[in-house]
Scaffold this motif. Sequence first.
Motif, PDB file in Angstrom:
ATOM      1  N   CYS A 229       3.008  -4.422  -7.730  1.00 16.17           N
ATOM      2  CA  CYS A 229       2.828  -3.188  -6.972  1.00 16.17           C
ATOM      3  C   CYS A 229       1.442  -2.586  -7.172  1.00 16.17           C
ATOM      4  O   CYS A 229       1.248  -1.384  -6.939  1.00 16.17           O
ATOM      5  CB  CYS A 229       3.903  -2.165  -7.342  1.00 16.17           C
ATOM      6  N   ASN A 230       0.499  -3.384  -7.627  1.00 15.60           N
ATOM      7  CA  ASN A 230      -0.878  -2.910  -7.695  1.00 15.60           C
ATOM      8  C   ASN A 230      -1.397  -2.671  -6.276  1.00 15.60           C
ATOM      9  O   ASN A 230      -1.184  -3.491  -5.378  1.00 15.60           O
ATOM     10  CB  ASN A 230      -1.739  -3.948  -8.421  1.00 15.60           C
ATOM     11  N   TYR A 231      -2.106  -1.566  -6.073  1.00 17.53           N
ATOM     12  CA  TYR A 231      -2.530  -1.182  -4.726  1.00 17.53           C
ATOM     13  C   TYR A 231      -3.402  -2.253  -4.073  1.00 17.53           C
ATOM     14  O   TYR A 231      -3.220  -2.586  -2.893  1.00 17.53           O
ATOM     15  CB  TYR A 231      -3.291   0.146  -4.785  1.00 17.53           C
ATOM     16  N   LEU A 232      -4.349  -2.801  -4.822  1.00 16.79           N
ATOM     17  CA  LEU A 232      -5.247  -3.818  -4.269  1.00 16.79           C
ATOM     18  C   LEU A 232      -4.468  -5.053  -3.818  1.00 16.79           C
ATOM     19  O   LEU A 232      -4.669  -5.569  -2.711  1.00 16.79           O
ATOM     20  CB  LEU A 232      -6.294  -4.206  -5.312  1.00 16.79           C
ATOM     21  N   ILE A 233      -3.555  -5.521  -4.668  1.00 17.07           N
ATOM     22  CA  ILE A 233      -2.768  -6.714  -4.342  1.00 17.07           C
ATOM     23  C   ILE A 233      -1.898  -6.460  -3.121  1.00 17.07           C
ATOM     24  O   ILE A 233      -1.840  -7.281  -2.189  1.00 17.07           O
ATOM     25  CB  ILE A 233      -1.900  -7.129  -5.547  1.00 17.07           C
ATOM     26  N   VAL A 234      -1.203  -5.309  -3.103  1.00 15.98           N
ATOM     27  CA  VAL A 234      -0.286  -5.016  -2.000  1.00 15.98           C
ATOM     28  C   VAL A 234      -1.044  -4.857  -0.689  1.00 15.98           C
ATOM     29  O   VAL A 234      -0.619  -5.374   0.352  1.00 15.98           O
ATOM     30  CB  VAL A 234       0.525  -3.744  -2.322  1.00 15.98           C
ATOM     31  N   ARG A 235      -2.167  -4.156  -0.729  1.00 17.15           N
ATOM     32  CA  ARG A 235      -2.921  -3.932   0.508  1.00 17.15           C
ATOM     33  C   ARG A 235      -3.472  -5.233   1.086  1.00 17.15           C
ATOM     34  O   ARG A 235      -3.355  -5.495   2.290  1.00 17.15           O
ATOM     35  CB  ARG A 235      -4.051  -2.950   0.245  1.00 17.15           C
ATOM     36  N   GLU A 236      -4.047  -6.069   0.214  1.00 24.59           N
ATOM     37  CA  GLU A 236      -4.617  -7.324   0.708  1.00 24.59           C
ATOM     38  C   GLU A 236      -3.533  -8.282   1.200  1.00 24.59           C
ATOM     39  O   GLU A 236      -3.726  -8.995   2.185  1.00 24.59           O
ATOM     40  CB  GLU A 236      -5.454  -7.984  -0.388  1.00 24.59           C
ATOM     41  N   LEU A 237      -2.378  -8.299   0.510  1.00 23.48           N
ATOM     42  CA  LEU A 237      -1.284  -9.158   0.977  1.00 23.48           C
ATOM     43  C   LEU A 237      -0.680  -8.631   2.276  1.00 23.48           C
ATOM     44  O   LEU A 237      -0.192  -9.418   3.096  1.00 23.48           O
ATOM     45  CB  LEU A 237      -0.200  -9.253  -0.103  1.00 23.48           C
ATOM     46  N   SER A 238      -0.700  -7.307   2.457  1.00 27.69           N
ATOM     47  CA  SER A 238      -0.204  -6.739   3.714  1.00 27.69           C
ATOM     48  C   SER A 238      -1.058  -7.208   4.885  1.00 27.69           C
ATOM     49  O   SER A 238      -0.542  -7.508   5.970  1.00 27.69           O
ATOM     50  CB  SER A 238      -0.212  -5.210   3.639  1.00 27.69           C
ATOM     51  N   VAL A 239      -2.356  -7.301   4.655  1.00 27.53           N
ATOM     52  CA  VAL A 239      -3.253  -7.777   5.708  1.00 27.53           C
ATOM     53  C   VAL A 239      -3.019  -9.264   5.975  1.00 27.53           C
ATOM     54  O   VAL A 239      -2.975  -9.714   7.135  1.00 27.53           O
ATOM     55  CB  VAL A 239      -4.723  -7.513   5.314  1.00 27.53           C
ATOM     56  N   GLU A 240      -2.837 -10.049   4.892  1.00 33.43           N
ATOM     57  CA  GLU A 240      -2.691 -11.497   5.044  1.00 33.43           C
ATOM     58  C   GLU A 240      -1.323 -11.905   5.574  1.00 33.43           C
ATOM     59  O   GLU A 240      -1.216 -12.757   6.459  1.00 33.43           O
ATOM     60  CB  GLU A 240      -2.942 -12.189   3.695  1.00 33.43           C
ATOM     61  N   LEU A 241      -0.259 -11.292   5.044  1.00 33.46           N
ATOM     62  CA  LEU A 241       1.099 -11.727   5.375  1.00 33.46           C
ATOM     63  C   LEU A 241       1.677 -11.010   6.582  1.00 33.46           C
ATOM     64  O   LEU A 241       2.373 -11.616   7.401  1.00 33.46           O
ATOM     65  CB  LEU A 241       2.019 -11.524   4.165  1.00 33.46           C
ATOM     66  N   LEU A 242       1.426  -9.710   6.681  1.00 34.92           N
ATOM     67  CA  LEU A 242       2.021  -8.920   7.753  1.00 34.92           C
ATOM     68  C   LEU A 242       1.066  -8.687   8.910  1.00 34.92           C
ATOM     69  O   LEU A 242       1.467  -8.138   9.945  1.00 34.92           O
ATOM     70  CB  LEU A 242       2.496  -7.569   7.197  1.00 34.92           C
ATOM     71  N   GLY A 243      -0.202  -9.054   8.687  1.00 33.85           N
ATOM     72  CA  GLY A 243      -1.184  -8.820   9.742  1.00 33.85           C
ATOM     73  C   GLY A 243      -1.496  -7.360   9.957  1.00 33.85           C
ATOM     74  O   GLY A 243      -1.856  -6.945  11.063  1.00 33.85           O
ATOM     75  N   ALA A 244      -1.324  -6.564   8.910  1.00 33.76           N
ATOM     76  CA  ALA A 244      -1.571  -5.123   9.026  1.00 33.76           C
ATOM     77  C   ALA A 244      -3.048  -4.854   9.271  1.00 33.76           C
ATOM     78  O   ALA A 244      -3.912  -5.461   8.645  1.00 33.76           O
ATOM     79  CB  ALA A 244      -1.102  -4.415   7.750  1.00 33.76           C
ATOM     80  N   ASP A 245      -3.318  -3.924  10.164  1.00 36.10           N
ATOM     81  CA  ASP A 245      -4.691  -3.542  10.484  1.00 36.10           C
ATOM     82  C   ASP A 245      -4.934  -2.137   9.926  1.00 36.10           C
ATOM     83  O   ASP A 245      -4.530  -1.134  10.537  1.00 36.10           O
ATOM     84  CB  ASP A 245      -4.914  -3.572  11.995  1.00 36.10           C
ATOM     85  N   VAL A 246      -5.536  -2.087   8.733  1.00 38.87           N
ATOM     86  CA  VAL A 246      -5.775  -0.801   8.069  1.00 38.87           C
ATOM     87  C   VAL A 246      -7.117  -0.271   8.558  1.00 38.87           C
ATOM     88  O   VAL A 246      -8.180  -0.692   8.102  1.00 38.87           O
ATOM     89  CB  VAL A 246      -5.771  -0.957   6.536  1.00 38.87           C
ATOM     90  N   LYS A 247      -7.067   0.649   9.493  1.00 39.27           N
ATOM     91  CA  LYS A 247      -8.279   1.211  10.071  1.00 39.27           C
ATOM     92  C   LYS A 247      -8.807   2.343   9.200  1.00 39.27           C
ATOM     93  O   LYS A 247      -8.074   2.890   8.364  1.00 39.27           O
ATOM     94  CB  LYS A 247      -7.989   1.723  11.488  1.00 39.27           C
ATOM     95  N   PRO A 248     -10.089   2.701   9.348  1.00 39.99           N
ATOM     96  CA  PRO A 248     -10.645   3.837   8.589  1.00 39.99           C
ATOM     97  C   PRO A 248      -9.845   5.111   8.849  1.00 39.99           C
ATOM     98  O   PRO A 248      -9.497   5.419   9.996  1.00 39.99           O
ATOM     99  CB  PRO A 248     -12.075   3.953   9.139  1.00 39.99           C
ATOM    100  N   GLY A 249      -9.512   5.790   7.765  1.00 33.63           N
ATOM    101  CA  GLY A 249      -8.730   7.012   7.873  1.00 33.63           C
ATOM    102  C   GLY A 249      -7.240   6.778   7.797  1.00 33.63           C
ATOM    103  O   GLY A 249      -6.461   7.739   7.763  1.00 33.63           O
ATOM    104  N   THR A 250      -6.807   5.514   7.793  1.00 34.65           N
ATOM    105  CA  THR A 250      -5.381   5.191   7.660  1.00 34.65           C
ATOM    106  C   THR A 250      -5.146   4.429   6.356  1.00 34.65           C
ATOM    107  O   THR A 250      -6.079   4.038   5.666  1.00 34.65           O
ATOM    108  CB  THR A 250      -4.906   4.343   8.847  1.00 34.65           C
TER     109      THR A 250
END
Length: 388
Positions: A229-250
């Motif tokens: 549940c480390n923020y860096l790991i979860v965020r990067e895996l969200s982009v890789e696995l779920l295709g999440a698009d984390v835009k500036p301000g979100t």
Amino acid sequence: MIVYDKKILNNEALIDEAASLHSGGFISKDQKKFIEKELESIKSQKNILVRIGFFLLGALLFGSICGAITIFGVSSERIFFQICCYIFAIVGFVGAEILASKNFHNHGLDDAFILGALLNVGFAIGITTEGYEMVIAFFVAIVALFMFLRYLHLLSMLVFCLAITAFLFYGMFELGQIGKAVLPFTAAIFAGVFYFFTKRIIGRLTQIYYYNGLLLANSFCLVLFYLSCNYLIVRELSVELLGADVKPGTDIPFAFFFYAFTFIVPIIYLVQALRTKDRLMLWISFLAIAFSIYTIRFYYLVLPIEVALTLGGTVLFAIAYFSIKKLKEKESGLTFKPDRITHSDALLNAEALVVASTFGMKPEVKPQASPMEFGGGGFSGGGSGGSF
């Protein structure tokens, strides 16, 4: 299950204790050599560089055997390709069994055959299942656990931990987007349950041979729990696995939870390590704190790198200085005083008597000179010169 003679394993534990006593100055070098000579022990290699050398030699031997088998089986082409890794895995098992029967343990040669067997099991299952990762991870985990239980091989326990974690991850991937979304929480729950499970086994352990392996698995759970549940790991895996698009301000969902988790868990590790005097957990907490700081700097450039390093060094120096000032006078618990295992003539003599009585050694005692002097007397009696 253990292939080694338990009496020899117990002797190895006694030899290790004797080495610790010798390094602390409790027993002499001669007494240490006497203990090593009297007790039959396994053939291990303490020097890591020499062990690596024997591992390379064992890998060459393992490869030579597999190459010779390939020469005879290459004519069958497709059929041999389907079963060759199973044959190579059997070679690894047989080699590990032969070396274990000769009392080789943590020597380097046995490492080559054990790891070679694990590697070929993975390849064999992969060829049979056409690369089905979940099944590969499952069988590698089973075989690695068997290798640890039978040969007390620490690296096999590490392979088991990695393989069973991979099995969990691939299993969650099979559930699709839902499984990938809840993967961090599932991994954290798995690590927590596995941690307390191994902790309970360690507390009830009667066979000390398994202690180091269980301790390794227990420490692995601490690392996995933090990283899950480390923020860096979860965020990067969200982009890789779920295709999440984390835009500036979100931000990612539950970002506040992952931020809090990233900084609270290392502090909990640190407090628990100081409370229980767990050195391994203490080192893990330090590494987790460092990675938490890196996590923030990965996304937010608060200060230039040279300023951040200077301030960080200053803070660490201040913490070390005031900690030493606070702990240097303490006699018990967490203290800065030297270890009690230090050279002392009084302790050396006392421990020598204990070891002597335990192993049947009879120390030579030089008698002191008698206060009554016997000269050459002129008549028969004590100290007479033989004349009347």
